[in-house]
Design an enzyme around this catalytic site. Structure first.
Site, PDB file in Angstrom:
ATOM      1  N   SER A   1       0.867  -1.190   0.000  1.00 36.93           N
ATOM      2  CA  SER A   1       0.000   0.000   0.000  1.00 36.93           C
ATOM      3  C   SER A   1       0.891   1.223   0.000  1.00 36.93           C
ATOM      4  CB  SER A   1      -0.880   0.002   1.259  1.00 36.93           C
ATOM      5  OG  SER A   1      -1.553   1.236   1.423  1.00 36.93           O
TER       6      SER A   1
ATOM      7  N   TYR B   1      -2.354  -0.407  10.011  1.00 34.86           N
ATOM      8  CA  TYR B   1      -2.294  -0.882   8.625  1.00 34.86           C
ATOM      9  C   TYR B   1      -0.904  -0.604   8.059  1.00 34.86           C
ATOM     10  CZ  TYR B   1      -3.946  -1.691   3.819  1.00 34.86           C
ATOM     11  OH  TYR B   1      -4.143  -2.179   2.547  1.00 34.86           O
TER      12      TYR B   1
END
Length: 256
Positions: A141, A154
């Protein structure tokens, strides 16, 4: 066709980016196995692909468990008759902040975001060696390249995936197996709502989505196919000298 006669496994394949890749990889000549927790989604995907002339393999599995991650990869490879490409795409947002964090939820997110990728790559390498090489692709990501203020946990997971990519590219190189990661920016999938509104507030999500789009030089969200195309390039011989890369697919967001 860029993937003619290749054997590919894609996790989290019943929707979003994974689903787009199942169709794209199939069009490019690969035999594809789709792994997902959503059995109905897999059945719908198989029917849709069959209608388009593609015979895919589907395996339902809970990738948050060690047995689910390990057994599903081996079952998929068995049904395919080998493995050339793994896109370990499965991931979830997990808890938002760290104050009073629900550790059970955090551990589950790490199991899906990191453990499943580690297990999948560890199983895949045996099959790829037999085929003379291959391509492992992880989904990281932009939150694995720059810290996320909305989702710091995350970022913990995705920075780990980037580190795993840079390590395994060296470990697997003698086997002619390349290892890369895709780092998506804001993408038009169901998970986008979870990231832009951690409280489940549609108005907050709309505001944050607009702010993020305005911060992207290309001034739009990514589509699932944008990510599938990036995965196709990393899976194909067109990127034969590319390994150890964490590729931002983010419209220029992390270039600033």
């Amino acid at each position: 066709m860029q993937l003619k006669d290749k054997l590919a496994v894609i996790t989290a394949a019943a929707s979003g980016m994974g689903r787009a890749a199942v169709e794209l990889f199939s069009k490019e000549g690969a035999r594809v196995a789709a792994i997902d927790l959503n059995e109905k989604g897999l059945a719908d995907l198989k029917a849709e692909m069959k209608a388009k002339g593609y015979d895919i393999v589907t395996v339902a599995a809970d990738l948050s468990t060690e047995s689910g991650a390990r057994d599903s990869l081996n079952e998929a490879a068995k049904q395919l008759g080998g493995l050339d490409i793994l896109w370990a795409h499965a991931g979830i947002p997990g808890p938002a902040g760290i104050e009073g964090v629900d550790m059970a939820a955090f551990h589950k997110s790490m199991a899906i975001n990191v453990d499943a990728a580690v297990i999948g790559a560890g199983e895949a390498i045996r099959y790829m060696r037999k085929r003379g090489g291959g391509s492992v692709i992880f989904t990281a990501s932009i939150s694995g390249l720059v810290g996320s203020m909305w989702s710091p946990l995350y970022s913990v997971a995705k920075f780990g995936i980037v580190g795993l990519t840079k390590s395994l590219c060296q470990t697997f190189a003698p086997d002619n197996v390349r290892v890369n990661a895709i780092c998506p920016g804001l993408t038009d999938t169901p998970m986008a709502f979870e990231f832009t509104s951690r409280k489940g507030d549609p108005e907050e999500a709309a505001r944050n989505r607009e702010a993020m789009i305005n911060a992207v030089p290309l001034r739009r969200m990514a589509t699932p196919m944008d990510m599938a195309q990036a995965a196709l390039w990393l899976a194909s011989d067109a990127s034969s000298y590319v390994t150890g890369v964490a590729l931002p697919v983010d419209g220029g967001f992390t270039a600033k």
